[in-house]
Each structure stands twice: as C-alpha cells, then as structure tokens.
Enzyme design. Structure first.
Site, PDB file in Angstrom:
ATOM      1  CD  GLU A  60      -2.873   1.165   2.406  1.00  0.00           C
ATOM      2  OE1 GLU A  60      -4.004   2.132   2.307  1.00  0.00           O
ATOM      3  OE2 GLU A  60      -2.658   0.392   2.932  1.00  0.00           O
ATOM      4  CB  CYS A 267      -7.195   3.139   4.641  1.00  0.00           C
ATOM      5  SG  CYS A 267      -7.386   2.240   6.160  1.00  0.00           S
ATOM      6  CG  ASN A 399      -9.250  -2.662   3.224  1.00  0.00           C
ATOM      7  OD1 ASN A 399      -8.229  -3.324   3.170  1.00  0.00           O
ATOM      8  ND2 ASN A 399      -9.008  -1.233   3.882  1.00  0.00           N
ATOM      9  CD  GLU A 400      -8.493  -2.508   7.734  1.00  0.00           C
ATOM     10  OE1 GLU A 400      -8.917  -1.392   8.080  1.00  0.00           O
ATOM     11  OE2 GLU A 400      -7.545  -3.024   7.747  1.00  0.00           O
TER      12      GLU A 400
END
Length: 849
Positions: A60, A267, A399-400
């Site tokens: 990332e 994120c 994601n998450e």
C-alpha cells in the site's frame, strides 16, 4: 548485510547464509537439563496441503512507499500537480525552488490553462526568462527528503516535456550538483524548439557519489518556456525495467519469494470511493485509487491525493504492479473500491450510477489483465509492452468495511457481474477491520450464507494476543469460506513481537486448509515519512533494511513445504487460569471535549467501592495517566475541554473485587469522536477501554491495552449525539464485561483466555527435496530442552537455521542484530534431543531415509 539464501521452492537445494554459517557443526545430543518439551510427528498422517500462495506481501502507498520509495523516480512533484486542493501545505512548486544565475532574471510559476500537456496532467511550469547573454533562470529539485541519491559512474535518464514561444528556441541546461552547488556530472544541453509539447531527454553520469544531490533545469535567453514531467530515473532499476522500481527495495521483496502481491491498499482503496469529478474543473481530485487513472503513458496519468496525507503520482500503476508480481513469480491480487468507506470514514454512496461504473471498471480491469490484444483493455496492455495476458485469478472487493449491510449488498453486485462474465475469477470479500466483534460476526455470517469463496481478515494486535490465539483457526468451519489473512502484525518492531508472530504462523500453517493466504502489513516505511508502525522493510533515500519481522517472514516464506505433517507437543504446565478484571477506573477522550459526573463503583452486594460526584469542586482523587488535555471541575462535573487533544486519560481507585458495576454519566460537548471509559487499569498501563463513538463517531469498541498498544476485542457501528447525557454502566463479572448505554445492553465480551503458550511448533514436508521441516518458536527467556520423535528414519544431519536475540532488540539502519545463522546439525536421529535457545525460532531441514 550479506545476502541470505535458504531453500526457495520445492525441488531446489538448500543454500546456507554464506557469511553467517558457523565454522563448526552443531551436535544434537542430550540437553543439559531433562527435556521439558516433546515433539512427536506422525509421518503417516495427512495434514493440510500448503499452497504456493500460502504467504505473500501486501503493498500500500503508505509511509511514502511508492513515490520516494519503491517507484524509482528521483524527483518529487515532477509534473507540478501538488496543489492546495489536495493538501493545504502544497503548491504547484512543492519540491521545487526557483533559481537564477549569471545575471539572469525571470519568473517561475505553475499554470493550468489551455496550453496544458493533457487533461490529466494539467498543471505545468511556466518560466518567463529575460536573461542577458550567459544568464539563466530555472528551478531546482532536491528529490525526496535529504536530496537525490546519486552513484558515481551510474547512468541516470533525464526527460522533460517542453515548449517555447522563442522563435530561435530556448537553450536548456540540466545540471546535477550537491547541496552546496558543486557539480556532480557534466551538464546535459538541449534546445527547445517550437510552441508545441515535445519530449527531450538524455543521460547524466555523476562523477561522484552523493546522497544530497540536486537537479537544476536552467533556461537561457528570453521568452517563455513551459516544462512538464521533469524526470530523473536511474537506469539500474529492478529487472532493468523502464519506469521501473528501486532495485534494493524490490529485491528485498523478491528475496521473500512471496506467493502473491496484494495491491494497491488498504485504506487507500476503500476511502474516498464516492469522490468523482470536480464539476467546476471537470477534473478528478481527491478520489479513491481507480486503476484506469494509473495506466497508459506515464505523462497521461493522474496525480491524486493520497489518503495518508500526501500525493501519489501513479507512475507506479496497475501495469507496474502486475509486472512486478510476474517478475517475482507471485500471483497478482488487486483490490477494488466497494463504494463503502471505512478507516474512520464510514459512509455509503448510495449512487447507483457510480456503483455501475465501478463494477464496469472492475470488469475492464480483468480484461486489462487477461483479455486478448484485440480487446480494448487487453490492447492497452499490449501497447504498454505486455501482449501476453497476466493470468489474473483473484479480485478483492472492498477493504475493512464497517457498514456490513451496505458493503455486502454492493459486494454481491460485484460478484454477480464478475461471475457472469468471468466465472473463473475468485472474488474475495472481507470481514471488517477487527478480529472479533459485531461487524466481524455479521460479515462472516453473510459470507457463509452467500457461499463466498474467500474472506479477507485484518488485525493488528499485541504480542500476547498472537501467543494466546495460536489455535484461532482450529475451530473454523472446514467447509466454509477460506481465509485470506490480508493484514496482520504485532504492534511494535521488537524481536519479541516477531517471535509472537512466528508462533502464530505455526498455527496458520497447521490450518492451511482454512487459511490459504497470509501477508504481514504494511510492507514499506520511509524512515523520514511514516504514518504507520510497525512495518516490514524500512528505507531512506539510498539504504534499506529488514526489520526483525522481515527476517521472521523470510524464514517462513522460504521454507513453507508442500504439506503439514501432523505433530503434537507437550510441555510444562503453565497458568491456565484467565485473570479477572480488577484495577483502577479511568475517564478518557480522543479528539473530543466531554463531561463526566456521578462516577460510582458498586459491588454485587451493594457495597460502594468508589464514588465521586465532584460536588466538592475538585478532582483530587484522579491522577493523569496520559497528561494531555485540559481537565477541570465545572459546575459539579469533571470536564475535559480540549476538543483536539487525543489519548487523554485520568484514573482513580483500585478495585480489587472481581464482580462489580461501574456507573457514570457522560456528555459529549464537541469534537469529532465520542468518549472513552477505562476499567481494569493496572500500574503497567494494562487496561480495558469502552470506546463510545470512536473512529470519527462511527463505531464503538472494547479495546484492551497491553504492551504499549490497544487492540480491539469487540466492535460494532455506533454514533452518539453531542449534548446528550448518557447513562453508562459497565458490569464486570470475573472476566466477562457487559456494557449498557442508557439502560440498553450494547454488547458483552468474555476475556477468558489463559496466558499464551510461549512454545509453538509445526512440521511440514517438502516433497521435492524429501525433507522434513521442523519449525520451532521458543518465545521465552529460557532455553527449551526438547525431545523430538520424528516417527521415521532420517539422515544423520540437518540444516539448521536460527534467529535469536534479546526480545527488546530491533533491526535499524545502523545495526541489524537479528539475522539468520545457518549451520549443519549432526547427530540427528529418529528420536533425539535438542535444546532450542531462549527467544528463538529454529528451522531444521531433515532429509528422511
């Protein structure tokens, strides 16, 4: 450090760490003390198969991992696209300094008008020169952080797009020099001709090495010259790729031999999904990572605001990610936005047209990776230099996610569209940002009911959690969705954290039929620009080093094996009793001004164990633990009035009872989050937190503080109102906590785990070499005398690789105390004794007869 080479893949012989091999072989034999542990292998048993993707890496763009890191470009803000709309500290000249010399004069400014290079590369540099003969005006770029790293004799490719209104043309001179202005290479000279954009370039070869280099572009004469995409690239990139990767960083990843590369986030992906085009400027700003922004000619790619507070050039784009994965023999695993944001920004777009566009973008992505050259996106891939398909097999959506209903509805839309057109693609879902809690349970139930193939789990926890949860996946449904452990790490960078991770990895391998893939996260961190710790690989402008966790991951990833051999172990009895929740109580805020009143702790028999209503006008029973914020008694209540201060905490009392109720009133006055109540506060700062309205007032959680960090042990969506006085009750019964808000049960959790086992092991079989791989982690301060019964006849020697050291050690730029040592262990038999060092991980590769 010397390069380490262990066994890489099935069928490849073991190579030792050349500079670290002991001069004399170690000898197996009876330990000095009677064995405390036994390891018994059942070679006839059939354990889980270990796939080629068992371990991988997650990239990332956090901690300046791309620009200024893995992406080899040496100049910052090369296309002058850093703007205040992305970051208030930015200007178009961020990274650049206007300069002039030899009597030259002029003006340097950044412009966005009809003369721009293209629609995605809009801002350019305008140099208005009015220099006498020999005079010049220009700009200097110092690269990232301390300067441009340059090596004597190495080749550096300079390139620029330029145009001029000077009829006779504008002479340019490109100079490499140090911070004091001393030249480091012969200048490169070109003449810009014509008022249309054209590419100019050449090679610069420094005569001296410097890590504080500068590049200056000088324009001579009069008139206006426009510059864009000013680039300086080392010729020596990983695999010699143009627009390629920094060689030492890419090689450190390649040395892990990862089975997959997950990219580009994180994120980075699932926040900002709703952002589209700026209607006024007809130009994308501050939107999520969208793959179409990152492909095609580099000069036509967007520059975008990064979730982590800086800009990314997209020079490292989806084509480069696919190519890197291919270069290191790994499976590519892209993650696409699900249009539901997380990471503290929990929102769902509800925009049907935008959802359909993102679904189509995902279908186009698969075509880009796998389509024929006659297709639209497969053709673009071919134009970029890769006519052969990349062979994409997996795509992760989201994601998450903290909004289970909204996320899963979108996920099903993505999966259905992909299945209709590309039924062979595995579509990966996720289970939220934590290892447990309401969101986790909800998403797992939805994934199971929908027959999802693979679910992405993420968690960052303290070492004790990893030691306690070695058997986490033993109880998972063998017929349910498979687990992709996409992000995990122990919250620090010390050797003990790595030992806890290694012990946990033995459980991942034992459960490889459930946990099909796992990757530590994050991968990279720039020592001068860090938003997240811990990280696997650290670097500055010209050096890089692996953390202790890098060495642990490398040892496991290079010695996976093909299947697990069932094994058992016994050891000395340890404490099996979980600790009840006792200790002090605390009041806390995080980015919020809040008021507390009527704090009381009552035993189950009605005895008042603590009480404070603050009517006396003081709070002398409360002690700051984290001396931040502004605490005072106001109108008979205890207030923390600083709405910006984070991680404030005051504590009082010492509750020794194991069954009690903590009650109080809490009011949020202002700020971005809610308030926090602590209980079970110990002198070493172990505690429990009820975080009410955390993560920008979107989620509530029970957090456990231990070892300097706080891990989420239960979480679900939650929002609270400013000005509302909440009745809070925390009911503690031994290890169980039940939480009530305004008389309604919010949630409960039983922290009934015993202390973790410091000794962990797993045994695997390498079918190609015929070796048994015994992997032992001894995460305690004493050696572990062990009897091993391998269950079959073996050769008399083994290749032994050991990582060991003080549990508080870290690998740094100046010292790497935790490195592997490989020796030959003699005296190995079907049954033999061995003592595993304190605070160590030991791998024995034993050839069977």
């Amino acid at each position: 450090m010397a390069a380490t080479r262990i066994r890489l893949r099935t069928g490849v012989a073991v190579l030792a760490v050349a500079s670290l091999v002991a001069t004399a072989p170690a000898q197996a034999g009876p330990p000095a003390e009677p064995p405390e542990y036994t390891i018994t292998v059942n070679p006839a048993g059939r354990g889980a198969a270990l796939g080629p993707q068992q371990y991988g890496v997650f990239f990332e763009d956090i901690n300046y991992a791309a620009d200024g890191g893995l992406y080899a470009e040496l100049l910052r803000n090369r296309s002058f696209e850093f703007l205040p709309v992305d970051n208030r500290a930015f200007t178009g000249l961020t990274g650049w300094t206007p300069v002039a010399g030899d009597g030259g004069a002029g003006n340097a400014s950044t412009v966005d008008d009809d003369a721009r290079l293209n629609e995605r590369n809009r801002t350019y540099l305008k140099l208005s020169a009015n220099s006498p003969a020999g005079g010049w005006t220009g700009v200097t770029n110092a690269g990232f952080d301390t300067g441009v790293p340059l090596k004597a004799g190495a080749a550096y490719d300079f390139s620029v797009f330029a145009r001029t209104d000077a009829v006779a043309g504008t002479p340019l001179e490109v100079v490499l020099h140090d911070a004091a202005g001393n030249p480091l290479a012969a200048p490169l000279r070109r003449t810009v001709q014509g008022d249309g954009w054209a590419a100019y370039g050449g090679t610069l070869t420094p005569s001296a090495t410097s890590d504080v280099g500068r590049l200056t572009v000088r324009a001579f004469g009069t008139g206006t010259v426009r510059l864009d995409m000013v680039s300086l690239f080392p010729r020596d990139t990983f695999k010699g790729r143009r627009n390629g990767l920094r060689k030492d960083l890419a090689q450190k990843v390649a040395d892990l031999h990862p089975g997959f590369v997950r990219f580009p986030g994180g994120c980075l992906v699932n926040t900002g999904s709703m952002y589209g085009y700026d209607a006024a400027a007809n130009y994308p700003r501050a939107r999520a990572f969208q793959w179409k922004d990152t492909v095609g000619p580099v000069e036509s790619r967007a520059t975008n605001a990064n979730f982590w507070g800086y800009n990314q050039s997209y020079g490292l784009g989806y084509y480069e990610y696919f190519q890197f994965a291919e270069d290191i023999g790994a499976m590519a695993l892209p993650v696409v936005p699900a249009l539901v944001t997380g990471c503290g920004q929990n929102r769902a777009t509800g925009d049907e047209a935008l959802l359909r566009r993102h679904i189509q973008d995902t279908l186009d992505l698969i075509e880009f990776a796998n389509g024929p050259v006659t297709s639209t996106w497969g053709g673009l891939r071919a134009d970029m230099g890769h006519p052969k398909p990349f062979g994409l097999t997996h795509v992760a959506v989201g994601n998450e996610e903290n909004l289970p209903n909204e996320y899963f509805a979108n996920f099903l839309r993505f999966r259905a569209a992909i299945a209709q057109r590309y039924p062979e693609i595995v579509v990966v879902s996720n289970s939220g940002p934590d290892d447990a809690g309401g969101t986790f349970d909800d998403l797992w139930a939805k994934n199971k009911a929908a027959g999802v193939q693979m679910v992405d789990e993420h968690y960052y926890n303290n070492p004790a959690w990893f030691l306690q949860n070695n058997r986490r996946y033993d109880a998972y449904d063998r017929n349910g969705p498979k687990v992709f452990l996409g992000e995990y790490a122990s919250r620090d960078a010390k050797w003990f954290n790595s030992l806890a991770e290694g012990a946990y990895m033995t459980g991942l391998e034992r459960n490889a039929d459930v946990v099909r893939m796992a990757s530590y996260a994050p991968l990279f961190a720039n020592i001068d620009n860090t938003q997240w710790r811990p990280d696997l690989i650290w670097f500055d402008n010209d050096e890089s080093w692996g953390t202790t966790s890098y060495q642990m991951q490398k040892l496991f990833m290079n010695n996976v094996g093909d299947r697990v051999l069932p094994s058992t172990f016994t050891g000395p009895p340890g404490s099996t009793d979980p600790k009840p929740i006792t200790g002090g109580i605390g009041l806390s805020t995080w980015g919020t001004a809040s008021t507390y009143d009527d704090v009381k702790v009552t035993g189950t028999d009605g005895t008042v164990l603590f009480s404070d209503d603050f009517n006396g006008g003081n709070a002398d029973r409360w002690t700051p633990v984290e001396p931040r914020g502004t605490w005072s008694v106001v109108n008979g209540a205890y207030a923390q009035s600083d709405a910006v201060a984070e991680d404030t905490l005051v504590k009082a009392g010492n509750i020794t009872a194991t069954d009690y109720d903590l009650t109080l009133k809490a009011t949020k006055q202002s700020g971005r989050e809610g308030f926090l109540i602590a209980f079970g506060v110990q002198p070493n700062n172990e505690l429990y937190w009820w975080n009410i309205g955390g993560w920008n007032n979107t989620q509530g959680a029970i957090q456990k503080g231990e070892g300097g960090g706080k891990e989420v042990i239960y979480a679900k969506p939650q929002t609270i109102e400013s000005g509302h006085t909440y009745d809070v009750r925390i009911s503690v019964r031994g290890t169980r906590m039940t939480l009530f808000l305004d008389g309604v049960e919010w949630g409960s959790y039983d922290d009934n785990q015993a202390p973790g086992q410091p000794f962990a092991q797993v045994v695997t079989q390498d079918d190609g070499t015929g070796e048994m791989i015994v992997k032992v982690v001894n995460a305690q301060d004493k050696p572990a005398a062990t009897k091993l019964d391998l269950g079959r006849r073996v050769k008399g020697t083994a290749t032994m690789t050991v990582l060991t050291g003080d549990p508080g050690e870290q690998n740094t730029r100046t010292a790497e105390p935790i490195l592997p040592v490989t020796t030959t262990l003699r005296g190995v038999k079907q049954r033999f004794m061995h003592t595993f060092p304190a605070n160590s991980v030991t791998f024995l590769r034993i050839r069977t007869r």
